[in-house]
Design an enzyme around this catalytic site. Structure first.
Site, PDB file in Angstrom:
ATOM      1  N   SER A 158       0.857  -1.189   0.000  1.00 25.29           N
ATOM      2  CA  SER A 158       0.000   0.000   0.000  1.00 25.29           C
ATOM      3  C   SER A 158       0.889   1.233   0.000  1.00 25.29           C
ATOM      4  CB  SER A 158      -0.942   0.000   1.208  1.00 25.29           C
ATOM      5  OG  SER A 158      -0.212  -0.087   2.390  1.00 25.29           O
ATOM      6  N   GLY A 160       1.870   3.010  -2.312  1.00 25.33           N
ATOM      7  CA  GLY A 160       2.815   3.062  -3.421  1.00 25.33           C
ATOM      8  C   GLY A 160       4.097   2.259  -3.232  1.00 25.33           C
ATOM      9  N   GLU A 265     -11.715   4.017  -5.040  1.00 24.04           N
ATOM     10  CA  GLU A 265     -10.770   4.753  -5.890  1.00 24.04           C
ATOM     11  C   GLU A 265     -11.115   4.529  -7.356  1.00 24.04           C
ATOM     12  OE1 GLU A 265      -6.672   3.966  -4.866  1.00 24.04           O
ATOM     13  OE2 GLU A 265      -7.155   3.817  -2.742  1.00 24.04           O
ATOM     14  N   GLU A 277      -9.290   0.522  -6.914  1.00 23.68           N
ATOM     15  CA  GLU A 277      -9.284  -0.323  -5.719  1.00 23.68           C
ATOM     16  C   GLU A 277     -10.187   0.304  -4.671  1.00 23.68           C
ATOM     17  OE1 GLU A 277      -5.450  -0.640  -3.844  1.00 23.68           O
ATOM     18  OE2 GLU A 277      -5.241   1.509  -3.649  1.00 23.68           O
ATOM     19  N   ASP A 284      -6.992   7.867   3.276  1.00 22.29           N
ATOM     20  CA  ASP A 284      -6.132   9.022   3.605  1.00 22.29           C
ATOM     21  C   ASP A 284      -6.558  10.294   2.849  1.00 22.29           C
ATOM     22  OD1 ASP A 284      -5.101   8.038   1.184  1.00 22.29           O
ATOM     23  OD2 ASP A 284      -3.033   7.825   1.910  1.00 22.29           O
ATOM     24  N   THR A 285      -6.959  10.163   1.576  1.00 22.95           N
ATOM     25  CA  THR A 285      -7.375  11.367   0.841  1.00 22.95           C
ATOM     26  C   THR A 285      -8.631  11.988   1.469  1.00 22.95           C
ATOM     27  OG1 THR A 285      -8.708  10.084  -0.717  1.00 22.95           O
ATOM     28  CG2 THR A 285      -6.425  10.506  -1.355  1.00 22.95           C
ATOM     29  N   ARG A 362       4.642  10.512   6.730  1.00 17.23           N
ATOM     30  CA  ARG A 362       3.630  11.560   6.824  1.00 17.23           C
ATOM     31  C   ARG A 362       3.375  11.830   8.307  1.00 17.23           C
ATOM     32  NH1 ARG A 362      -1.077   9.813   3.403  1.00 17.23           N
ATOM     33  NH2 ARG A 362      -1.652   8.558   5.170  1.00 17.23           N
TER      34      ARG A 362
HETATM   35  N1  LIG Z   1      -3.287   1.454 -13.832  1.00 15.96           N
HETATM   36  C1  LIG Z   1      -2.969   2.707 -13.478  1.00 15.96           C
HETATM   37  N2  LIG Z   1      -2.948   3.696 -14.405  1.00 15.96           N
HETATM   38  C2  LIG Z   1      -2.614   4.960 -14.073  1.00 15.96           C
HETATM   39  N3  LIG Z   1      -2.267   5.336 -12.839  1.00 15.96           N
HETATM   40  C3  LIG Z   1      -2.273   4.414 -11.863  1.00 15.96           C
HETATM   41  C4  LIG Z   1      -2.618   3.045 -12.133  1.00 15.96           C
HETATM   42  N4  LIG Z   1      -2.532   2.367 -10.976  1.00 15.96           N
HETATM   43  C5  LIG Z   1      -2.155   3.238 -10.050  1.00 15.96           C
HETATM   44  N5  LIG Z   1      -1.993   4.490 -10.555  1.00 15.96           N
HETATM   45  C6  LIG Z   1      -1.613   5.704  -9.820  1.00 15.96           C
HETATM   46  O1  LIG Z   1      -0.907   5.330  -8.640  1.00 15.96           O
HETATM   47  C7  LIG Z   1      -1.679   5.672  -7.469  1.00 15.96           C
HETATM   48  C8  LIG Z   1      -1.492   4.611  -6.397  1.00 15.96           C
HETATM   49  O2  LIG Z   1      -1.965   3.378  -6.885  1.00 15.96           O
HETATM   50  P1  LIG Z   1      -2.724   2.370  -5.917  1.00 15.96           P
HETATM   51  O3  LIG Z   1      -3.862   3.056  -5.280  1.00 15.96           O
HETATM   52  O4  LIG Z   1      -3.024   1.123  -6.672  1.00 15.96           O
HETATM   53  O5  LIG Z   1      -1.543   2.097  -4.873  1.00 15.96           O
HETATM   54  P2  LIG Z   1      -1.565   1.813  -3.329  1.00 15.96           P
HETATM   55  O6  LIG Z   1      -0.200   1.383  -2.998  1.00 15.96           O
HETATM   56  O7  LIG Z   1      -2.701   0.898  -3.045  1.00 15.96           O
HETATM   57  O8  LIG Z   1      -1.858   3.213  -2.691  1.00 15.96           O
HETATM   58  P3  LIG Z   1      -2.780   3.541  -1.404  1.00 15.96           P
HETATM   59  O9  LIG Z   1      -2.512   2.485  -0.409  1.00 15.96           O
HETATM   60  O10 LIG Z   1      -2.283   4.909  -0.988  1.00 15.96           O
HETATM   61  O11 LIG Z   1      -4.184   3.584  -1.929  1.00 15.96           O
HETATM   62  C9  LIG Z   1      -3.106   5.807  -7.966  1.00 15.96           C
HETATM   63  O12 LIG Z   1      -3.885   6.623  -7.097  1.00 15.96           O
HETATM   64  C10 LIG Z   1      -2.865   6.444  -9.337  1.00 15.96           C
HETATM   65  O13 LIG Z   1      -2.546   7.812  -9.227  1.00 15.96           O
HETATM   66  N1  LIG Z   2      -2.760   4.820   2.507  1.00 14.11           N
HETATM   67  C1  LIG Z   2      -2.930   4.159   3.742  1.00 14.11           C
HETATM   68  C2  LIG Z   2      -2.785   5.154   4.921  1.00 14.11           C
HETATM   69  O1  LIG Z   2      -2.708   6.349   4.748  1.00 14.11           O
HETATM   70  N2  LIG Z   2      -2.762   4.617   6.158  1.00 14.11           N
HETATM   71  C3  LIG Z   2      -2.554   5.382   7.347  1.00 14.11           C
HETATM   72  O2  LIG Z   2      -1.166   5.513   7.606  1.00 14.11           O
HETATM   73  C4  LIG Z   2      -0.828   4.832   8.809  1.00 14.11           C
HETATM   74  C5  LIG Z   2       0.560   4.231   8.740  1.00 14.11           C
HETATM   75  O3  LIG Z   2       1.467   5.291   8.767  1.00 14.11           O
HETATM   76  P1  LIG Z   2       3.051   5.029   8.960  1.00 14.11           P
HETATM   77  O4  LIG Z   2       3.491   4.274   7.725  1.00 14.11           O
HETATM   78  O5  LIG Z   2       3.627   6.391   9.085  1.00 14.11           O
HETATM   79  O6  LIG Z   2       3.218   4.188  10.206  1.00 14.11           O
HETATM   80  C6  LIG Z   2      -1.921   3.820   9.008  1.00 14.11           C
HETATM   81  O7  LIG Z   2      -2.006   3.366  10.341  1.00 14.11           O
HETATM   82  C7  LIG Z   2      -3.123   4.622   8.542  1.00 14.11           C
HETATM   83  O8  LIG Z   2      -3.567   5.521   9.530  1.00 14.11           O
HETATM   84 MG   LIG Z   3      -4.824   3.528  -3.777  1.00 11.95          MG
END
Ligand SMILES: Nc1ncnc2c1ncn2[C@@H]1O[C@H](COP(=O)(O)OP(=O)(O)OP(=O)(O)O)[C@@H](O)[C@H]1O
Ligand SMILES: NCC(=O)N[C@@H]1O[C@H](COP(=O)([O-])[O-])[C@@H](O)[C@H]1O
Ligand SMILES: [Mg+2]
Length: 391
Positions: A158, A160, A265, A277, A284-285, A362
């Site tokens: 997660s 990224g 998303e 997903e 977070d957003t 963050r």
């Molecule tokens: N297939 C795709 N095409 C274009 N952009 C993408 C694609 N997949 C992901 N992204 C970009 O990368 C971002 C993060 O992707 P994703 O949500 O799958 O990752 P994540 O690791 O689950 O992030 P988070 O846990 O923060 O939701 C997306 O919000 C988008 O901006």
């Molecule tokens: N995109 C998922 C997300 O934003 N999750 C948030 O970040 C924390 C982990 O932060 P950390 O990595 O600084 O411990 C999680 O516990 C949740 O609150």
């Molecule tokens: Mg995502």
């Protein structure tokens, strides 16, 4: 009925994950007099600082997770992160423990393969084209089938982590290695997705409550390195595209089941909406809702999971959030510039109070409202930039 914390009648809620999102959920639970038990991998996590008591365990360890649930006997178990031994949650649910929203939802969304196959293959929702691969040979075949650019992600990750975009075949090997290093379980299966050149992307906060499905106004956001930097609400979109987005979100949320708030998303390109997903929990957003709505996403999650009604959600107008990121190593983090960050009207701050940092993390978020989205974003960015993190 909700009893009083520390008494026999207390309603006990256990947070699995105690980061910034859990901290706000804990505050909302406290406001309704629920007894809050925090659990995370490290001590003094943000939500632990608000909870009635807490436990430090490895939540991926099935035995440790089962033991803490059996010890505390919570009425509600509220997963706050993805990295949890979700099979244990499935087993505990079968024994009568209420897992939010459902154990199946936490299991499917922990693994990109689970949720992607459900959305695309079972529900028939539009998504990017994709392949799952276990070896570098399969990976190279997937790239040639999908074409460039494409996106590579570990199935278990997660924020990224391990994610990259391949624009040139020469980048393939590096992307494979990066995905192998970034996976939560230390390597393994990856997903290759076709790159969607979207016009914009949204999080559609969708709430399943006792009185039906509710939607927040769409949240637009900007991601960098797979992690969000600014989000805003409402994202302008046509009535047609919003209706399509809500239809997709309803399908997913209804299939996952249970009560709670979900962050759906979606990628928008022209009049097309692609499912990406979903988080079966606050997103977070959605931190922007701390200033943009009367009931934040955290308040809405708590209402829904306690089986309480949501008669309306009031949106206050153009609003934005900008993250406060820091990089370094320290367990003595201090913040300067707080007064300057709060000088402008309709500005707020959340400092998460994370106990330490090792790398990039963050640590807070600046929130703002203004006459339009652009002004709200620049005000939030300006406020965030005033905070100086001292190690
Ligand atoms: N297939 C795709 N095409 C274009 N952009 C993408 C694609 N997949 C992901 N992204 C970009 O990368 C971002 C993060 O992707 P994703 O949500 O799958 O990752 P994540 O690791 O689950 O992030 P988070 O846990 O923060 O939701 C997306 O919000 C988008 O901006
Ligand atoms: N995109 C998922 C997300 O934003 N999750 C948030 O970040 C924390 C982990 O932060 P950390 O990595 O600084 O411990 C999680 O516990 C949740 O609150
Ligand atoms: Mg995502």
């Amino acid at each position: 009925m909700i009893g009083t914390p520390y008494t026999e009648g207390a309603r006990r809620a256990m947070l699995l994950g105690c980061g910034e999102l859990g901290k706000e959920v804990a505050i909302e639970l406290q406001r309704l007099g629920v007894e809050v038990i925090g659990v995370d991998r490290y001590a003094n996590a943000p939500a632990m600082q608000v909870a009635h008591r807490s436990h430090v365990i490895n939540m991926l360890d099935a035995n440790a997770l089962r033991a803490v649930i059996e010890l505390e006997k919570p009425h509600l178990v509220i997963p706050e992160i993805e990295a949890i031994a979700t099979q244990t949650l499935v087993e505990m649910e079968a024994q009568g423990i209420n897992i939010i929203p459902t154990a199946r939802a936490t299991k499917l969304t922990m693994d990109r393969e689970g949720i992607r196959r459900l959305a695309a293959e079972t529900l028939g929702l539009p998504t990017s084209p994709y392949f799952f691969c276990d070896t570098e040979t399969e990976f190279n075949q997937a790239i040639s089938k999908i074409g460039l650019p494409c996106v590579v992600k570990p199935v278990m990750s997660s924020s990224g982590k391990g994610q990259s975009v391949i624009r040139d075949v020469a980048q393939s090997h590096k992307a494979w290695q990066y995905a192998q290093e970034g996976g939560r379980a230390g390597g393994g299966r990856i997903i290759v997705e076709g790159f969607i050149a979207f016009d914009y992307e949204i999080t559609l906060l969708t709430i399943s409550a006792v009185n039906g499905i509710h939607f927040c106004a769409p949240i637009g956001h900007r991601q960098e390195d797979g992690d969000y930097r600014e989000s805003w609400q409402p994202q302008a979109m046509s009535a047609e595209v919003l209706a399509k987005s809500q239809a997709i979100a309803s399908k997913v949320v209804e299939n996952l089941g249970g009560y709670g708030l979900f962050g759906v998303e979606l990628f928008i390109k022209g009049n097309d909406v692609y499912f990406s997903e979903v988080s079966p929990r606050p997103h977070d957003t959605g931190l922007v809702t701390l200033i943009s709505q009367d009931l934040s996403e955290f308040a809405l999650h708590v209402r829904a999971i306690l089986g309480l009604p949501i008669p309306n959600i009031h949106q206050h107008g153009p609003s934005a959030s900008a993250v406060i990121l820091a990089e370094g190593t320290s367990s003595n983090i201090r913040y300067q510039g707080i007064a300057a960050a709060l000088e402008a009207v309709n500005t707020q701050l959340r400092l998460f109070a994370k106990p330490d940092i090792d790398g990039r993390r963050r640590l807070g978020v600046a929130l703002a409202r203004d006459i339009d989205i652009d002004s709200a974003i620049s005000k939030a960015l300006d406020s965030a930039s005033k905070i100086k993190v001292i190690f």
